[in-house]
Write a protein that holds these residues in place. Structure first.
Motif: not given
Length: 405
Positions: A111-120
């Motif tokens: 869910l975080y990979s889809y909605l969030g921004k892991p690269q930030m």
């Protein structure tokens, strides 16, 4: 990397706490069954001691032993069943717990990979504040910003106005110290949409005025700068606003535009502080209130503040429209109601000088001269140490005919 490590540790801790609760619940069931068996064994021993002391006869003791033994066998069978079932349930619990942990962790990551921004990258507060400072210190100058703007298409000017402006340009060239000439030139350049020329003339006005320069001169300069840059507040416009606030810290226009500058330079939290104060001070008909109301909720959310804006004061557009459709009698009754509401609020909560002036004027219009005089007297005491407010109130009293008697 640090974020993922912390998230993983938190997930593991939650799973461990859940598992501990489940396992402790099973241990409690097993312990209760074993406790029952031990109680019955102790009772059998107690029967033997009672016989030895002569408290129980042999026949009665035998009946008691039989009953306790029956209960002991039932409790022991129950304990064996719970132990066997607990062993099976323990395996199932650990398996279910492991599966749940995997699903929660994998689901959260997905869910975080889809909605969030892991690269930030991480954005600590100090880094964000430094970015805002850098943005403020490196933003484009007035000339540089205007240079990158598309060429504005202005409407065809009035020939007479254009002729007047050309004459004024010639006059100030010949008389560079002609203050009145520059004032007329700045105003008319702005009328033609030549704001770059307008702020150049306004700068000269400020130079010529010297110590006689006023707050409004700097506000006019900032206004010309901003219109020329289509709302962008350049360092030059900021300097003009800063000077206006230095001279008149409570000036509404200067505070509103300073809040807008904070928004443009990455500090919407400061914008919220400036605009919240303006909104709560009023008056409701001030030109900055409408744009503030349109944005204050979003600014509060960005600033992380729970905020309920004060309700608009005074009659709304709907009230005015409704009043226009009423008869003279009903309209008078409606106005009386609004005046009563304003009077009650000022008496209980207080208000700005403009609101007291509005009440005095309204009472004068309604012919309630005595009430208007009482309100005027009270307002004079309240704003005795505020020259601007007192002047506004006295003007309202003059408009209501109170100073003629």
């Amino acid at each position: 990397m640090e974020f993922w490590l912390i998230a993983g540790l938190i997930s593991a801790l939650v799973a461990a706490l859940l598992g501990r609760s489940l396992l402790r619940g099973q241990d409690g069931v097993v312990d209760a069954a074993a406790y029952d068996v031990q109680v019955y064994r102790d009772q059998l021993s107690e029967v033997d001691r009672d016989v030895a002391r002569g408290v129980l006869g042999e026949a009665e003791a035998e009946r008691t032993r039989t009953e306790i033994s029956r209960r002991l066998l039932a409790a022991d069978a129950a304990a064996q069943s719970v132990t066997s079932k607990g062993a099976r349930t323990g395996v199932e619990t650990w398996g279910g717990l492991t599966l749940a942990a995997i699903l929660v962790t994998a689901g959260g990551l997905g869910l975080y990979s889809y909605l969030g921004k892991p690269q930030m990258a991480d954005m600590p507060l100090e880094n964000r504040l430094q970015e805002a400072r850098d943005l403020a210190s490196t933003r484009l100058s007035q000339a540089a910003f205007e240079a990158q703007m598309p060429v504005a298409i202005l409407p065809e000017p009035d020939p007479s106005l254009l002729n007047l402006v050309e004459q004024l340009r010639d006059v100030v060239k010949e008389r560079p110290d002609d203050l009145r000439g520059f004032q007329l030139l700045a105003r008319n350049e702005a009328s033609l949409g030549n704001y770059t020329r307008a702020y150049a003339a306004q700068n000269r006005i400020i130079e010529l005025k010297g110590d006689a320069v006023e707050t409004n001169d700097y506000l006019t300069l900032a206004d010309y700068y901003m219109i020329a840059a289509q709302g962008y507040i350049s360092p030059e416009a900021e300097d003009a606003l800063s000077e206006a606030i230095r001279r008149e810290p409570q000036n509404g226009f200067a505070r509103y535009y300073t809040g807008l500058l904070m928004m443009q330079t990455g500090r919407p939290d400061l914008t919220f502080r400036f605009w919240r104060a303006l909104l709560e001070e009023g008056p409701e008909n001030a030109p900055w209130i409408a744009p503030i109301r349109a944005n204050i909720d979003d600014l509060a959310w960005i600033a992380g503040v729970r905020y309920d804006p004060p309700a608009p004061r005074g009659p709304s557009a709907e009230d005015i429209a409704a009043a226009e459709s009423l008869s003279a009698t009903d309209r008078a009754a409606m106005i009386e109601g609004m005046v009563a509401s304003l009077s009650d609020r000022l008496a209980s909560e207080g208000g700005s000088a403009q609101e007291w002036a509005q009440l005095i004027t309204a009472l004068g219009v309604l012919g309630r001269t005595g009430d208007a005089k009482d309100i005027w007297t009270e307002a004079q005491e309240l704003f005795n140490e505020t020259p601007e407010g007192l002047a506004m109130i006295n003007q309202a009293a003059a408009n209501a005919g109170l100073t003629e008697e």
